[in-house]
Design an enzyme around this catalytic site. Sequence first.
Site, mmCIF file in Angstrom:
data_model
loop_
_atom_site.group_PDB
_atom_site.id
_atom_site.type_symbol
_atom_site.label_atom_id
_atom_site.label_comp_id
_atom_site.label_asym_id
_atom_site.label_seq_id
_atom_site.Cartn_x
_atom_site.Cartn_y
_atom_site.Cartn_z
ATOM 1 N N LYS A 49 0.843 -1.205 0.000
ATOM 2 C CA LYS A 49 0.000 0.000 0.000
ATOM 3 C C LYS A 49 0.874 1.249 0.000
ATOM 4 O O LYS A 49 0.582 2.228 -0.690
ATOM 5 C CB LYS A 49 -0.947 -0.020 1.213
ATOM 6 N N GLN A 93 -5.262 -1.687 9.351
ATOM 7 C CA GLN A 93 -4.899 -2.975 8.749
ATOM 8 C C GLN A 93 -5.475 -4.128 9.570
ATOM 9 O O GLN A 93 -5.332 -4.145 10.802
ATOM 10 C CB GLN A 93 -3.362 -3.080 8.649
ATOM 11 N N ASP A 116 -11.152 2.225 3.100
ATOM 12 C CA ASP A 116 -11.258 0.759 3.052
ATOM 13 C C ASP A 116 -12.729 0.324 3.073
ATOM 14 O O ASP A 116 -13.021 -0.860 2.964
ATOM 15 C CB ASP A 116 -10.496 0.142 4.222
#
Length: 269
Positions: A49, A93, A116
């Site tokens: 990322k 994450q 996300d």
Amino acid sequence: MVNILDGRKIAGQIRAELKEKVAKLDKKPSLAVILVGDNPASAIYVREKMKAAVEIGAKFRLLKRKANTSQRALERIIQDLNRNASITGILVQKPLPPHIDDEEIDCLVDPAKDVDGLNPISPFIPSTALGVFELLSRYAIKVEGKKVVVVGRSKLVGLPTALEFVKRNATVTICHSKTANLAAETKQADILVVAAGKPRLIKRNMVKPGAVVIDVGINRDRETHKLVGDVDFENVKKVAGYVTPVPGGVGPMTVAALMSNLVQASSQK
Ligand code: NAD
């Protein structure tokens, strides 16, 4: 002859397009990633990322915390990032350590920065699901009216992907570990998406000839230690119409889709 859905190539094209968009933005996108604990796979995903963010011209900030970080401390970090006007995207994450309540954390991320897409009121599509749709779209594979089978019902991958297919007018079956006869279901699929986390779960005889097979799984092969998907690629490719490889399929598309969401979040400022 099977068509390989080349996620690595398409993801590269998407990043190049995003780089051009970012160059025209006055305020550059800025992604904050919170990494709790030291899961080695998570560290690799976060690095991917970061590389992608840097490539498209976005800023990247990593907030690394110990595995014993408390729920309250994690919440405070997210609240600070929500208030921080220089941050345009926030990602926590996964997986988080077991003592952390994932849902509480997801709901705390400012929806406008939730690149996300895990806050239930986020305007963004979760990146793995979005990556799957972008891949299908770039290969001009139609979804409307198709019979879709999604194997896996996780909050992170299976469910949001299935929901997106419904929104795009496919007829969807969701399978999971308690599905009575998995092969009977998967054989019906025009488009089969597999996100079970079980190496080579999907065999050739479980796939309808000509089907589109999307393998989300990323597993480490016990013997060779290489990355393998949830689909028995070498045999399934003899019957499928389209198939994604692992690595080089959905993985890079997920990262590119995250970058798309980030640029969109930053363009709305
Ligand atoms: P998870 O463990 O949270 O969920 C797995 C799901 O698969 C569950 O719903 C379970 O019921 C189902 N399942 C398990 N065994 C099954 C079986 N034998 N038959 C039918 N269903 C079964 O996992 P997850 O987070 O959804 O991830 C799934 C896989 O996707 C993993 O390999 C993960 O590493 C990978 N992944 C890849 C990406 C990417 O970008 N490519 C992103 C996220 C996750």
